[in-house]
Design a protein around this motif. Structure first.
Motif, short mmCIF file in Angstrom:
data_model
loop_
_atom_site.label_atom_id
_atom_site.label_comp_id
_atom_site.label_asym_id
_atom_site.label_seq_id
_atom_site.Cartn_x
_atom_site.Cartn_y
_atom_site.Cartn_z
N ALA A 69 4.65 2.63 -9.62
CA ALA A 69 4.82 4.08 -9.72
C ALA A 69 4.19 4.79 -8.52
N ARG A 70 3.00 4.37 -8.12
CA ARG A 70 2.33 5.03 -6.98
C ARG A 70 3.13 4.83 -5.69
N ALA A 90 1.77 0.18 -12.68
CA ALA A 90 1.09 1.39 -12.19
C ALA A 90 1.19 1.50 -10.67
N LEU A 91 1.03 0.37 -9.98
CA LEU A 91 1.17 0.36 -8.53
C LEU A 91 2.60 0.67 -8.12
N SER A 142 10.47 8.61 -10.78
CA SER A 142 9.83 8.81 -9.47
C SER A 142 10.78 9.42 -8.44
N GLU A 162 6.48 6.98 -5.86
CA GLU A 162 6.20 8.42 -5.71
C GLU A 162 5.79 8.75 -4.28
N ALA A 163 5.00 7.89 -3.65
CA ALA A 163 4.54 8.15 -2.28
C ALA A 163 5.69 8.12 -1.30
N GLU A 193 0.83 -1.20 0.00
CA GLU A 193 0.00 0.00 0.00
C GLU A 193 0.87 1.26 0.00
N PRO A 194 0.73 2.13 -0.99
CA PRO A 194 1.60 3.31 -1.08
C PRO A 194 1.64 4.14 0.20
N GLU A 195 0.49 4.47 0.76
CA GLU A 195 0.49 5.33 1.95
C GLU A 195 1.06 4.61 3.16
#
Length: 332
Positions: free
Chosen positions: A122-123, A119-120, A161, A126-127, A75-77
């Motif tokens: 990248a998220r 895509a995940l 990123s 970046e996070a 999970e990014p966050e």
């Protein structure tokens, strides 16, 4: 080679390995020549941060700079929160795990399983980069399987990123550790990136390290399994890369002293009971090239106290140094 503000010298790095690269082993490898030692992965889920295992993995007191901590999750966050938490607890570099092939990790879509969802990826990157003010690095494989070697695509995403350095193991996830590492994909990635690239996989000698650096153009090599029971491999590789000369293997007496120091560090870090248990796998690795390994392990593994473990180990290596047969006494 630099990762953010940190020079990595020599350009040989201890790979993160679950259950291996704990604080005692990182400190030992740094003392013996590793330019950087990455921690074993820490879970990103905050519900587990106060367990004994997590607290031990997040202990970096007295560790030489730079301190690199690997985090794992999906999970990014949550990964961003884990990065912030570890930086607050001493991490100077955050490494993201997208290279672990273990089934229990990949079944949760963490580790190298993440390479299936660009895509995940990248998220997540970046996070995490946005969450902390320290360099963020990434560990990947060449791809998910032989038909999907998408390391070049993941590498481009990483650079865009803001990832500060990229380590690549020369196998796909499906290979785990079977077969031989291939370095052509690493060379392709390196040719496309401006950020530092570390080559990993089957680097088990100074000559192999030099070959991999030449073949891939990588900025550094990362050593994993070959350091188990041979932590002096870092100084051997560093010396060879600097001079072209091979150092001799350490003497039996030096191996004994290194091992005894490692055992004492494990006992002190984990406490006697857990330290004795964890030390057993290291004892097996140190002795794996000795003909007497089976007899040595059979008795030393029965040692229940730190004093017994140290005494049996010292006696074994003292006998080897003297060229005398050593009959290991039974542990009461």
């Amino acid at each position: 080679m630099r990762i953010g503000p940190y020079p990595i010298e020599p350009k040989v790095v201890l790979a993160p390995m679950a259950g291996v690269t704990d604080k005692p082993f990182r400190l030992l490898c740094k003392q013996l020549g590793a330019g950087l030692a990455v921690s074993e992965m820490t879970i990103s889920d905050p519900r587990f941060w106060n367990t004994r295992k997590s607290l031990q993995r997040m202990d970096h007191a007295g560790e030489p700079d730079p301190v690199s901590v690997q985090i794992a999750g999906t999970e990014p966050e949550q990964l961003a929160g884990a990065a912030r938490y570890n930086v607050a607890n001493g991490a100077q570099i955050i490494d993201i795990n997208m290279g672990c092939p273990a089934k229990k990790v990949c079944n949760a879509w963490a580790g190298s399983a993440l390479m299936r969802d660009e895509a995940l990826v990248a998220r997540i990157l970046e996070a995490v980069v946005a969450a902390v003010d320290v360099p963020v690095t990434l560990k990947i494989r060449t791809g998910w399987c032989a038909e999907v070697r998408n390391a070049p695509t993941i590498a481009r995403i990483a650079e865009e990123s803001g990832i500060a350095a990229l380590a690549i193991h020369g196998r796909t996830r499906n290979q785990h550790y079977t077969g031989q590492a291939e370095y052509d994909t690493i060379a392709e990635v390196k040719s496309r990136l401006r950020i530092p690239v570390l080559a990993n996989g089957d680097i088990d000698s100074p000559a192999k390290a030099a070959f991999v650096l030449r073949h891939t153009g990588a900025d550094a090599v990362m050593v994993g399994r070959a350091a188990q029971g041979r932590p002096w491999i870092f100084r051997q590789i560093a010396h060879y890369l600097g001079t072209g000369e091979e150092l001799p293997e350490p003497s039996v007496a030096e191996v004994r002293d290194i091992l005894l120091g490692h055992l004492q560090a494990l006992h002190a870090f984990y406490g006697e009971e857990q330290g004795v248990r964890i030390a057993r796998k290291h004892l097996g690795w140190y002795a794996k090239d000795r003909a007497e390994n089976a007899a040595f392990r059979a008795v030393v593994n029965r040692a229940q106290t730190a004093a017994e473990q140290l005494a049996l180990t010292r006696g074994y290596f003292d006998a080897l140094e003297a060229g005398m047969p050593f009959v290991l006494a039974e542990v009461a």
